[in-house]
Motif scaffolding. Structure first.
Motif, PDB file in Angstrom:
ATOM      1  N   SER A 118       0.754  -1.198  -0.334  1.00 18.59           N
ATOM      2  CA  SER A 118      -0.057   0.170   0.218  1.00 18.59           C
ATOM      3  C   SER A 118       0.816   1.448  -0.057  1.00 18.59           C
ATOM      4  CB  SER A 118      -0.897   0.070   1.351  1.00 18.59           C
ATOM      5  OG  SER A 118      -0.174  -0.039   2.388  1.00 18.59           O
ATOM      6  N   THR A 119       1.981   1.172   0.083  1.00 20.48           N
ATOM      7  CA  THR A 119       2.885   2.453  -0.062  1.00 20.48           C
ATOM      8  C   THR A 119       2.997   2.862  -1.595  1.00 20.48           C
ATOM      9  OG1 THR A 119       4.878   0.896  -0.356  1.00 20.48           O
ATOM     10  CG2 THR A 119       4.189   1.634   1.941  1.00 20.48           C
ATOM     11  N   THR A 120       2.719   3.852  -1.760  1.00 21.88           N
ATOM     12  CA  THR A 120       2.780   4.606  -3.184  1.00 21.88           C
ATOM     13  C   THR A 120       2.954   6.028  -3.032  1.00 21.88           C
ATOM     14  OG1 THR A 120       1.521   4.764  -5.317  1.00 21.88           O
ATOM     15  CG2 THR A 120       0.276   4.918  -3.155  1.00 21.88           C
ATOM     16  N   SER A 121       3.073   6.689  -4.192  1.00 22.94           N
ATOM     17  CA  SER A 121       3.118   8.083  -4.074  1.00 22.94           C
ATOM     18  C   SER A 121       2.516   8.657  -5.416  1.00 22.94           C
ATOM     19  CB  SER A 121       4.688   8.505  -3.946  1.00 22.94           C
ATOM     20  OG  SER A 121       4.599   9.956  -4.082  1.00 22.94           O
ATOM     21  N   ASP A 122       1.734   9.904  -5.256  1.00 24.40           N
ATOM     22  CA  ASP A 122       1.001  10.234  -6.194  1.00 24.40           C
ATOM     23  C   ASP A 122       1.390  11.642  -6.325  1.00 24.40           C
ATOM     24  OD1 ASP A 122      -0.685  11.252  -8.069  1.00 24.40           O
ATOM     25  OD2 ASP A 122      -2.637  10.357  -7.316  1.00 24.40           O
ATOM     26  N   PRO A 123       2.331  12.069  -7.047  1.00 25.54           N
ATOM     27  CA  PRO A 123       3.060  13.445  -7.159  1.00 25.54           C
ATOM     28  C   PRO A 123       1.690  14.568  -7.488  1.00 25.54           C
ATOM     29  CG  PRO A 123       3.969  12.362  -8.741  1.00 25.54           C
ATOM     30  CD  PRO A 123       3.051  11.335  -8.266  1.00 25.54           C
ATOM     31  N   VAL A 183       1.700  -2.968  -9.737  1.00 31.87           N
ATOM     32  CA  VAL A 183       2.418  -3.281 -10.835  1.00 31.87           C
ATOM     33  C   VAL A 183       1.739  -2.904 -12.224  1.00 31.87           C
ATOM     34  CG1 VAL A 183       3.961  -5.073 -11.590  1.00 31.87           C
ATOM     35  CG2 VAL A 183       3.571  -4.862  -9.506  1.00 31.87           C
ATOM     36  N   ARG A 184       2.338  -2.202 -12.947  1.00 29.15           N
ATOM     37  CA  ARG A 184       2.270  -1.552 -14.229  1.00 29.15           C
ATOM     38  C   ARG A 184       2.757  -2.507 -15.238  1.00 29.15           C
ATOM     39  NH1 ARG A 184      -0.468   2.443 -17.311  1.00 29.15           N
ATOM     40  NH2 ARG A 184       0.314   2.021 -19.486  1.00 29.15           N
ATOM     41  N   ARG A 185       3.981  -2.858 -15.144  1.00 28.79           N
ATOM     42  CA  ARG A 185       4.674  -3.823 -16.038  1.00 28.79           C
ATOM     43  C   ARG A 185       5.906  -4.698 -15.329  1.00 28.79           C
ATOM     44  NH1 ARG A 185       5.262  -7.571 -19.051  1.00 28.79           N
ATOM     45  NH2 ARG A 185       6.241  -7.450 -21.100  1.00 28.79           N
ATOM     46  N   ALA A 186       5.792  -6.021 -15.472  1.00 24.63           N
ATOM     47  CA  ALA A 186       6.777  -6.990 -14.774  1.00 24.63           C
ATOM     48  C   ALA A 186       7.767  -7.394 -15.836  1.00 24.63           C
ATOM     49  CB  ALA A 186       6.120  -7.894 -13.962  1.00 24.63           C
ATOM     50  N   LEU A 187       8.951  -7.476 -16.089  1.00 22.06           N
ATOM     51  CA  LEU A 187       9.703  -8.021 -16.798  1.00 22.06           C
ATOM     52  C   LEU A 187      10.621  -8.681 -16.224  1.00 22.06           C
ATOM     53  CD1 LEU A 187      10.630  -4.468 -18.833  1.00 22.06           C
ATOM     54  CD2 LEU A 187       9.215  -6.452 -19.556  1.00 22.06           C
ATOM     55  N   LEU A 188      10.772 -10.261 -16.565  1.00 24.62           N
ATOM     56  CA  LEU A 188      11.532 -11.048 -15.956  1.00 24.62           C
ATOM     57  C   LEU A 188      12.577 -11.553 -16.868  1.00 24.62           C
ATOM     58  CD1 LEU A 188       9.097 -13.152 -13.768  1.00 24.62           C
ATOM     59  CD2 LEU A 188      10.524 -11.054 -13.077  1.00 24.62           C
ATOM     60  N   LEU A 193      10.961  11.954 -11.130  1.00 22.85           N
ATOM     61  CA  LEU A 193      11.488  12.074 -12.232  1.00 22.85           C
ATOM     62  C   LEU A 193      12.848  11.336 -12.475  1.00 22.85           C
ATOM     63  CD1 LEU A 193      10.775  15.597 -12.934  1.00 22.85           C
ATOM     64  CD2 LEU A 193       9.738  13.761 -13.789  1.00 22.85           C
ATOM     65  N   THR A 194      13.879  11.062 -11.690  1.00 25.39           N
ATOM     66  CA  THR A 194      15.040  10.268 -11.791  1.00 25.39           C
ATOM     67  C   THR A 194      14.975   8.818 -11.453  1.00 25.39           C
ATOM     68  OG1 THR A 194      15.357  11.127  -9.591  1.00 25.39           O
ATOM     69  CG2 THR A 194      16.343  12.515 -11.280  1.00 25.39           C
ATOM     70  N   GLY A 195      13.764   8.181 -11.350  1.00 26.39           N
ATOM     71  CA  GLY A 195      13.644   6.786 -11.277  1.00 26.39           C
ATOM     72  C   GLY A 195      13.665   6.417  -9.936  1.00 26.39           C
ATOM     73  N   GLU A 196      12.720   6.913  -8.807  1.00 26.85           N
ATOM     74  CA  GLU A 196      12.934   6.571  -7.500  1.00 26.85           C
ATOM     75  C   GLU A 196      12.189   5.158  -7.593  1.00 26.85           C
ATOM     76  OE1 GLU A 196      11.648   8.255  -3.387  1.00 26.85           O
ATOM     77  OE2 GLU A 196      10.234   8.299  -4.861  1.00 26.85           O
ATOM     78  N   GLY A 197      12.685   4.299  -6.898  1.00 21.50           N
ATOM     79  CA  GLY A 197      12.090   2.775  -6.415  1.00 21.50           C
ATOM     80  C   GLY A 197      11.056   2.766  -5.450  1.00 21.50           C
ATOM     81  N   ALA A 198      10.325   1.687  -5.386  1.00 18.44           N
ATOM     82  CA  ALA A 198       9.322   1.416  -4.189  1.00 18.44           C
ATOM     83  C   ALA A 198       9.980   1.490  -3.284  1.00 18.44           C
ATOM     84  CB  ALA A 198       8.638  -0.175  -4.682  1.00 18.44           C
ATOM     85  N   SER A 199       9.420   1.568  -1.900  1.00 15.66           N
ATOM     86  CA  SER A 199       9.776   1.540  -0.632  1.00 15.66           C
ATOM     87  C   SER A 199      10.319   0.030  -0.358  1.00 15.66           C
ATOM     88  CB  SER A 199       8.606   1.640   0.273  1.00 15.66           C
ATOM     89  OG  SER A 199       7.534   0.558   0.449  1.00 15.66           O
ATOM     90  N   VAL A 229       6.602   4.520 -12.372  1.00  9.11           N
ATOM     91  CA  VAL A 229       6.256   4.892 -13.532  1.00  9.11           C
ATOM     92  C   VAL A 229       5.119   5.807 -13.928  1.00  9.11           C
ATOM     93  CG1 VAL A 229       7.707   3.028 -14.848  1.00  9.11           C
ATOM     94  CG2 VAL A 229       5.192   2.758 -14.418  1.00  9.11           C
ATOM     95  N   GLY A 230       4.371   5.972 -12.826  1.00  9.30           N
ATOM     96  CA  GLY A 230       3.308   6.696 -12.649  1.00  9.30           C
ATOM     97  C   GLY A 230       2.548   6.944 -11.375  1.00  9.30           C
ATOM     98  N   ALA A 231       1.534   7.335 -11.400  1.00  2.13           N
ATOM     99  CA  ALA A 231       0.935   7.669 -10.045  1.00  2.13           C
ATOM    100  C   ALA A 231       0.499   6.245  -9.603  1.00  2.13           C
ATOM    101  CB  ALA A 231      -0.264   8.563  -9.867  1.00  2.13           C
ATOM    102  N   ASP A 232       1.110   5.536  -8.514  1.00  3.62           N
ATOM    103  CA  ASP A 232       0.650   4.177  -8.121  1.00  3.62           C
ATOM    104  C   ASP A 232       0.810   3.102  -9.026  1.00  3.62           C
ATOM    105  OD1 ASP A 232      -0.383   2.911  -5.818  1.00  3.62           O
ATOM    106  OD2 ASP A 232      -2.625   2.844  -6.638  1.00  3.62           O
ATOM    107  N   GLN A 233       1.890   3.335  -9.924  1.00  6.16           N
ATOM    108  CA  GLN A 233       2.224   2.284 -10.810  1.00  6.16           C
ATOM    109  C   GLN A 233       3.701   1.862 -10.918  1.00  6.16           C
ATOM    110  OE1 GLN A 233       0.831   3.693 -14.504  1.00  6.16           O
ATOM    111  NE2 GLN A 233      -1.513   3.362 -14.186  1.00  6.16           N
ATOM    112  N   LEU A 234       4.153   0.750 -10.755  1.00  7.15           N
ATOM    113  CA  LEU A 234       5.536   0.440 -10.667  1.00  7.15           C
ATOM    114  C   LEU A 234       5.823  -0.447 -12.004  1.00  7.15           C
ATOM    115  CD1 LEU A 234       5.888  -1.109  -6.809  1.00  7.15           C
ATOM    116  CD2 LEU A 234       7.125   0.777  -7.780  1.00  7.15           C
ATOM    117  N   LEU A 235       7.245  -0.329 -12.296  1.00 10.96           N
ATOM    118  CA  LEU A 235       7.687  -1.037 -13.353  1.00 10.96           C
ATOM    119  C   LEU A 235       8.560  -2.069 -12.479  1.00 10.96           C
ATOM    120  CD1 LEU A 235       8.753  -1.993 -16.181  1.00 10.96           C
ATOM    121  CD2 LEU A 235      10.589  -0.394 -15.985  1.00 10.96           C
TER     122      LEU A 235
END
Length: 159
Positions: free
Chosen positions: A2-7, A141-146, A68-74, A102-108
């Motif tokens: 539930s940790t997210t950030s919406d700028p 999770v917006r997109r997962a790449l393995l 903007l510089t690619g902050e990761g999830a908590s 990669v967006g509000a409430d969306q992780l790569l």
């Protein structure tokens, strides 16, 4: 997770709070000017409003620069994604995990995994895609790449 950030939400909240505080400061300055007859109070109120706007702008710039510089999830969110990967029956180990907003409430999510067994390449492709699809079921999770780990890679979390 539930940790997210919406700028956008942060900016709107900061701007609205700043506007309300600024109104109070301006009203106090004008009120004291009217009560005392000294215009210095109006000037002080105006200066304080300007300082407040500057501080809020600097805080928003500093916080949004991270996105903007690619902050990761908590660390907690990353740990939960790592746990999800490690608990998957086809995954033997995870040697790399990278998350990025990669967006509000969306992780790569990018990960390198070692799969159990010695399946053919075509079967591995289906297995990797199934694991990616499972990760993408998470609403954050917006997109997962393995990708497959190098055989000599040390698993994450290994002592």
């Amino acid at each position: 997770m539930s940790t997210t950030s919406d700028p956008m939400l942060r900016a709107v909240f900061a701007e609205d709070a700043c506007a309300l505080i600024g109104l109070v400061l301006a009203a106090l300055g004008m009120g004291l000017h009217q009560l005392t007859g000294q215009p210095v109070w109006d000037a002080i109120g105006s200066i304080l409003v300007g300082l407040l706007l500057g501080v809020v702008a600097i805080l928003l710039i500093a916080r949004n620069t991270a996105f903007l510089t690619g902050e990761g999830a908590s660390p907690q969110a990353s740990a939960e994604l790592l746990r999800m990967l490690q608990e998957h029956p086809e995954v033997e180990s995870v040697s790399f995990l990278h998350t990025e907003w990669v967006g509000a409430d969306q992780l790569l999510v990018v990960a390198s995994v070692d799969l159990s067994g010695d399946a053919a390449e075509s079967a591995l492709q289906d297995t990797v895609q199934a694991i990616e699809d499972q990760l993408e079921e998470n609403p954050h999770v917006r997109r997962a790449l393995l990708t497959l780990s190098h055989p000599d890679s040390a698993p994450l979390g290994a002592a």
